[in-house]
Motif scaffolding. Structure first.
Motif, mmCIF file in Angstrom:
data_model
loop_
_atom_site.group_PDB
_atom_site.id
_atom_site.type_symbol
_atom_site.label_atom_id
_atom_site.label_comp_id
_atom_site.label_asym_id
_atom_site.label_seq_id
_atom_site.Cartn_x
_atom_site.Cartn_y
_atom_site.Cartn_z
ATOM 1 N N ALA A 22 0.832 -1.205 0.000
ATOM 2 C CA ALA A 22 0.000 0.000 0.000
ATOM 3 C C ALA A 22 0.867 1.256 0.000
ATOM 4 N N LYS A 25 2.226 1.793 -3.493
ATOM 5 C CA LYS A 25 1.194 2.278 -4.430
ATOM 6 C C LYS A 25 0.935 3.769 -4.233
ATOM 7 N N MET A 31 -2.620 5.070 -6.571
ATOM 8 C CA MET A 31 -3.888 5.124 -5.840
ATOM 9 C C MET A 31 -3.807 6.200 -4.779
ATOM 10 N N ASP A 36 -6.583 2.885 -1.436
ATOM 11 C CA ASP A 36 -5.482 1.985 -1.147
ATOM 12 C C ASP A 36 -5.682 1.279 0.196
#
Length: 153
Positions: A22, A25, A31, A36
């Motif tokens: 996460a 990302k 995101m 996320d």
């Protein structure tokens, strides 16, 4: 109390791998925080805190243990203690639970470990003993029996 405690919340049950994914990302701008966090099952505020630390250039350790309780001995030290207990059992000099608790206290004092053992009795607590035996299920602490010298030979 510690032996019978059951966790009542889901706090801190996310995996380190999903948090790391996460964070990657969000940093790559694939995101946003909310999407996320929901996709990887991590708390949004925790994700934001880790991303801000990464942006500042600080070292981030993911998965800090919750609560004030820290283990007194490392796994290596506990393995050495377990090997000592087995060695003493093979030599027909078994240790009782009180002996083990005293040994743990003496090791903590000699190695200058921060501990919450009883300094008046100079022994570790029953909760520490139960946890130690739970972490090392191959140990069997029993009351030692007297052995004749002929049998020991």
């Amino acid at each position: 109390m510690v032996r019978t405690y059951n966790k009542k919340t889901k706090r801190g049950e996310w995996s380190k791998i999903s948090m790391k994914t996460a964070i990657d990302k969000v940093l790559s701008k694939d995101m946003g925080y909310r999407k996320d966090a929901s996709e990887y099952g991590v708390p949004q505020t925790t994700l934001e805190r880790y991303v801000n630390k990464m942006k500042e250039g600080g070292e981030v350790t993911i998965g800090v243990p919750l609560g004030p309780k820290q283990p007194i001995f490392t796994t290596k030290e506990e393995d050495e203690m377990m090997a000592y207990l087995k060695h003493m059992g093979e030599r027909l000099f078994g240790l009782t639970t009180l002996d083990l608790r005293r040994l743990a206290y003496q090791l903590a004092v000699r190695n200058s470990k921060a501990h919450n053992f009883n300094t008046d009795k100079q022994m570790a607590g029953v909760d520490w003993l139960k946890g130690f035996l739970r972490r090392h299920p191959d140990l069997s602490i029993q009351k030692p029996e007297a052995t004749s010298a002929a049998r020991a030979m």
